[in-house]
Design a protein around this motif. Sequence first.
Motif, PDB file in Angstrom:
ATOM      1  N   HIS A 142       0.851  -1.189   0.000  1.00  0.00           N
ATOM      2  CA  HIS A 142       0.000   0.000   0.000  1.00  0.00           C
ATOM      3  C   HIS A 142       0.887   1.239   0.000  1.00  0.00           C
ATOM      4  CE1 HIS A 142      -3.094   2.843   1.577  1.00  0.00           C
ATOM      5  NE2 HIS A 142      -3.929   2.036   0.965  1.00  0.00           N
ATOM      6  N   HIS A 143       0.395   2.344  -0.548  1.00  0.00           N
ATOM      7  CA  HIS A 143       1.240   3.541  -0.631  1.00  0.00           C
ATOM      8  C   HIS A 143       1.481   4.191   0.735  1.00  0.00           C
ATOM      9  CE1 HIS A 143      -2.737   5.556  -0.612  1.00  0.00           C
ATOM     10  NE2 HIS A 143      -2.074   6.544  -0.046  1.00  0.00           N
ATOM     11  N   ALA A 144       0.655   3.830   1.737  1.00  0.00           N
ATOM     12  CA  ALA A 144       0.843   4.385   3.082  1.00  0.00           C
ATOM     13  C   ALA A 144       0.786   3.242   4.087  1.00  0.00           C
ATOM     14  CB  ALA A 144      -0.229   5.421   3.398  1.00  0.00           C
ATOM     15  N   LEU A 145       1.871   3.055   4.818  1.00  0.00           N
ATOM     16  CA  LEU A 145       1.980   1.950   5.774  1.00  0.00           C
ATOM     17  C   LEU A 145       2.088   2.526   7.181  1.00  0.00           C
ATOM     18  CD1 LEU A 145       2.270  -1.184   5.858  1.00  0.00           C
ATOM     19  CD2 LEU A 145       4.750  -0.830   5.894  1.00  0.00           C
ATOM     20  N   LEU A 146       1.225   2.069   8.080  1.00  0.00           N
ATOM     21  CA  LEU A 146       1.263   2.492   9.479  1.00  0.00           C
ATOM     22  C   LEU A 146       1.875   1.368  10.307  1.00  0.00           C
ATOM     23  CD1 LEU A 146       0.571   4.437  11.786  1.00  0.00           C
ATOM     24  CD2 LEU A 146      -1.730   3.425  11.845  1.00  0.00           C
ATOM     25  N   ILE A 147       3.120   1.563  10.739  1.00  0.00           N
ATOM     26  CA  ILE A 147       3.838   0.559  11.532  1.00  0.00           C
ATOM     27  C   ILE A 147       3.654   0.899  13.004  1.00  0.00           C
ATOM     28  CG2 ILE A 147       6.100  -0.408  12.052  1.00  0.00           C
ATOM     29  CD1 ILE A 147       6.936   0.247   9.190  1.00  0.00           C
ATOM     30  N   HIS A 148       3.103  -0.022  13.765  1.00  0.00           N
ATOM     31  CA  HIS A 148       2.861   0.251  15.182  1.00  0.00           C
ATOM     32  C   HIS A 148       3.169  -0.977  16.025  1.00  0.00           C
ATOM     33  CE1 HIS A 148      -1.068  -1.930  15.143  1.00  0.00           C
ATOM     34  NE2 HIS A 148      -1.093  -1.520  13.876  1.00  0.00           N
ATOM     35  N   GLY A 149       3.290  -0.755  17.306  1.00  0.00           N
ATOM     36  CA  GLY A 149       3.608  -1.824  18.248  1.00  0.00           C
ATOM     37  C   GLY A 149       4.147  -1.220  19.530  1.00  0.00           C
ATOM     38  N   SER A 186      -7.320   5.595   8.589  1.00  0.00           N
ATOM     39  CA  SER A 186      -8.121   4.980   7.525  1.00  0.00           C
ATOM     40  C   SER A 186      -7.438   5.050   6.169  1.00  0.00           C
ATOM     41  CB  SER A 186      -9.497   5.657   7.451  1.00  0.00           C
ATOM     42  OG  SER A 186      -9.370   7.005   7.019  1.00  0.00           O
ATOM     43  N   ARG A 187      -6.464   5.921   6.012  1.00  0.00           N
ATOM     44  CA  ARG A 187      -5.764   6.062   4.742  1.00  0.00           C
ATOM     45  C   ARG A 187      -4.502   5.213   4.674  1.00  0.00           C
ATOM     46  NH1 ARG A 187      -8.897  10.290   5.520  1.00  0.00           N
ATOM     47  NH2 ARG A 187      -9.562  11.646   3.800  1.00  0.00           N
ATOM     48  N   CYS A 188      -4.253   4.432   5.719  1.00  0.00           N
ATOM     49  CA  CYS A 188      -3.031   3.630   5.797  1.00  0.00           C
ATOM     50  C   CYS A 188      -3.353   2.143   5.910  1.00  0.00           C
ATOM     51  CB  CYS A 188      -2.200   4.034   7.016  1.00  0.00           C
ATOM     52  SG  CYS A 188      -1.677   5.757   7.070  1.00  0.00           S
ATOM     53  N   ARG A 189      -2.421   1.326   5.490  1.00  0.00           N
ATOM     54  CA  ARG A 189      -2.461  -0.104   5.751  1.00  0.00           C
ATOM     55  C   ARG A 189      -1.690  -0.346   7.048  1.00  0.00           C
ATOM     56  NH1 ARG A 189      -2.820  -3.973   1.941  1.00  0.00           N
ATOM     57  NH2 ARG A 189      -4.339  -2.517   1.059  1.00  0.00           N
ATOM     58  N   SER A 190      -2.301  -1.059   7.972  1.00  0.00           N
ATOM     59  CA  SER A 190      -1.719  -1.247   9.303  1.00  0.00           C
ATOM     60  C   SER A 190      -0.766  -2.441   9.334  1.00  0.00           C
ATOM     61  CB  SER A 190      -2.846  -1.447  10.328  1.00  0.00           C
ATOM     62  OG  SER A 190      -2.321  -1.726  11.604  1.00  0.00           O
ATOM     63  N   LEU A 191       0.369  -2.263  10.008  1.00  0.00           N
ATOM     64  CA  LEU A 191       1.309  -3.356  10.247  1.00  0.00           C
ATOM     65  C   LEU A 191       1.679  -3.344  11.717  1.00  0.00           C
ATOM     66  CD1 LEU A 191       3.181  -5.655   9.385  1.00  0.00           C
ATOM     67  CD2 LEU A 191       4.928  -3.935   8.846  1.00  0.00           C
ATOM     68  N   SER A 192       1.207  -4.335  12.450  1.00  0.00           N
ATOM     69  CA  SER A 192       1.487  -4.436  13.887  1.00  0.00           C
ATOM     70  C   SER A 192       2.727  -5.293  14.109  1.00  0.00           C
ATOM     71  CB  SER A 192       0.281  -5.057  14.602  1.00  0.00           C
ATOM     72  OG  SER A 192       0.555  -5.233  15.980  1.00  0.00           O
ATOM     73  N   LEU A 193       3.697  -4.749  14.831  1.00  0.00           N
ATOM     74  CA  LEU A 193       4.925  -5.485  15.132  1.00  0.00           C
ATOM     75  C   LEU A 193       4.863  -6.004  16.570  1.00  0.00           C
ATOM     76  CD1 LEU A 193       7.653  -3.262  13.434  1.00  0.00           C
ATOM     77  CD2 LEU A 193       6.447  -5.263  12.534  1.00  0.00           C
ATOM     78  N   PRO A 194       5.357  -7.211  16.817  1.00  0.00           N
ATOM     79  CA  PRO A 194       5.165  -7.856  18.117  1.00  0.00           C
ATOM     80  C   PRO A 194       6.277  -7.565  19.120  1.00  0.00           C
ATOM     81  CG  PRO A 194       6.152  -9.412  16.615  1.00  0.00           C
ATOM     82  CD  PRO A 194       5.962  -8.140  15.825  1.00  0.00           C
ATOM     83  N   MET A 195       5.927  -7.700  20.387  1.00  0.00           N
ATOM     84  CA  MET A 195       6.918  -7.737  21.458  1.00  0.00           C
ATOM     85  C   MET A 195       7.630  -9.086  21.383  1.00  0.00           C
ATOM     86  SD  MET A 195       7.871  -5.917  24.238  1.00  0.00           S
ATOM     87  CE  MET A 195       6.520  -5.093  25.094  1.00  0.00           C
ATOM     88  N   PRO A 196       8.953  -9.137  21.578  1.00  0.00           N
ATOM     89  CA  PRO A 196       9.627 -10.439  21.542  1.00  0.00           C
ATOM     90  C   PRO A 196       9.243 -11.295  22.731  1.00  0.00           C
ATOM     91  CG  PRO A 196      11.137  -8.723  22.236  1.00  0.00           C
ATOM     92  CD  PRO A 196       9.877  -8.025  21.812  1.00  0.00           C
ATOM     93  N   ILE A 235      10.785  -1.776  20.699  1.00  0.00           N
ATOM     94  CA  ILE A 235      10.987  -3.079  20.060  1.00  0.00           C
ATOM     95  C   ILE A 235      11.728  -2.962  18.732  1.00  0.00           C
ATOM     96  CG2 ILE A 235       8.974  -4.136  21.167  1.00  0.00           C
ATOM     97  CD1 ILE A 235       7.504  -3.782  18.456  1.00  0.00           C
ATOM     98  N   GLY A 236      12.033  -1.734  18.290  1.00  0.00           N
ATOM     99  CA  GLY A 236      12.799  -1.568  17.063  1.00  0.00           C
ATOM    100  C   GLY A 236      11.988  -1.140  15.865  1.00  0.00           C
ATOM    101  N   LYS A 237      10.837  -0.496  16.089  1.00  0.00           N
ATOM    102  CA  LYS A 237       9.989  -0.069  14.966  1.00  0.00           C
ATOM    103  C   LYS A 237      10.677   0.960  14.081  1.00  0.00           C
ATOM    104  CE  LYS A 237       6.606   1.430  17.483  1.00  0.00           C
ATOM    105  NZ  LYS A 237       7.289   1.216  18.763  1.00  0.00           N
ATOM    106  N   SER A 238      11.372   1.912  14.702  1.00  0.00           N
ATOM    107  CA  SER A 238      12.026   2.961  13.911  1.00  0.00           C
ATOM    108  C   SER A 238      13.113   2.381  13.014  1.00  0.00           C
ATOM    109  CB  SER A 238      12.613   4.029  14.838  1.00  0.00           C
ATOM    110  OG  SER A 238      11.590   4.734  15.499  1.00  0.00           O
ATOM    111  N   ALA A 239      13.896   1.461  13.555  1.00  0.00           N
ATOM    112  CA  ALA A 239      14.930   0.815  12.746  1.00  0.00           C
ATOM    113  C   ALA A 239      14.298   0.016  11.605  1.00  0.00           C
ATOM    114  CB  ALA A 239      15.784  -0.098  13.626  1.00  0.00           C
ATOM    115  N   PHE A 240      13.194  -0.647  11.895  1.00  0.00           N
ATOM    116  CA  PHE A 240      12.461  -1.420  10.893  1.00  0.00           C
ATOM    117  C   PHE A 240      11.985  -0.506   9.771  1.00  0.00           C
ATOM    118  CE2 PHE A 240       8.771  -3.473   9.087  1.00  0.00           C
ATOM    119  CZ  PHE A 240       8.963  -4.842   9.219  1.00  0.00           C
ATOM    120  N   ALA A 241      11.398   0.630  10.143  1.00  0.00           N
ATOM    121  CA  ALA A 241      10.869   1.572   9.150  1.00  0.00           C
ATOM    122  C   ALA A 241      11.985   2.183   8.315  1.00  0.00           C
ATOM    123  CB  ALA A 241      10.070   2.666   9.848  1.00  0.00           C
ATOM    124  N   THR A 242      13.099   2.509   8.955  1.00  0.00           N
ATOM    125  CA  THR A 242      14.237   3.081   8.226  1.00  0.00           C
ATOM    126  C   THR A 242      14.798   2.079   7.233  1.00  0.00           C
ATOM    127  OG1 THR A 242      14.772   4.488  10.122  1.00  0.00           O
ATOM    128  CG2 THR A 242      16.506   4.135   8.492  1.00  0.00           C
TER     129      THR A 242
END
Length: 346
Positions: free
Chosen positions: A21-28, A181-191, A32-39
Amino acid sequence: MIYDWLRPAWQKLLGQREKLHHALLIHGPRGIGKSAFATELAQALLCESPRASGDACGRCLACGWFAQRNHPDFRLLTPAAAEAERDGDAESTGEGARRPGSKAGAKPSKDIRIDQVRDLERFTEVGGHRGGAKVVLIDPADALNTAAANALLKTLEEPSGATRFILVTDRPDALPATIRSRCRSLSLPMPAAEAAAAWLAADAGVGVAQARAWLAAAGGSPLRARRFADPSQAAIHRLLVETLAGIPETGIVQAADALSDVEASVWVATLQTWVVDLQRVCVGAEPRYFPDRVDRLRALSRRTGLRALDRLAAQLAAVARTVDHPLNPRLTIEDALLGVRAALAD
């Protein structure tokens, strides 16, 4: 960098690269490393010679620009305060995060402001310098103030060309529904707890038992727990716990003196977790954040009740919302500690 516990999510995402999707919402959870994942994702999308796996090659011209933070087709929207922290300018010069029109000596903003979003309009309206994708990373997205979030809506809904948006947040519910609503959601887990303890022990060079204690204090977040490897951070945490555990026997003035040099957001967050553990012990559960203080928590729980602790938790939640702008920092500390003492005298 993709941390081991996020590797499955990373591989699954890259497998869908052509259909992203053109807009991805990464949350969790935090830490847990979300910023590194997004970068890493931003670099992979801009890479001109990606590996078969979809990862960035790390060798092409685009990857070189990205590593030097000057890729012409990449924009990072982050609060000025975060820029200052990342670049070290807040302490070295006090000017690194100043924006045009800001006052000398003013604290860097903790918001993403409307002028930052408006700057994206020119970026998204023209084609990419390399003829490929353009990427906008917004981190943390919940730092968008109301005006900035509203200004982002149209661009987010109808981006021109091959513009991709990556939004990162610990608190997706804090974002306006119109943004979500304009983003596709991606939930990242706690290890998993044991995997996190093993990683932290190896990374910090400590025993697994010590790593477990740090993880408990950080609510299970390995990157937040890693800060305790810094002796100064560990000393601050010990001071906070000793001070809180001493109430109500310790006087309010003495306890406030101990907390007065600690950043407000730090002591408020620690106090909130202390109250959470008191609530847990009150209902017969084990403490989550301070398992090594279970005896003290049980003793204190006999002096209070859930109703009093719920009132205290609500008071602290109100303090946390204004912690960046306390009218009187010392009064804020004393008022919070008086609330603790009152709850323990219920």
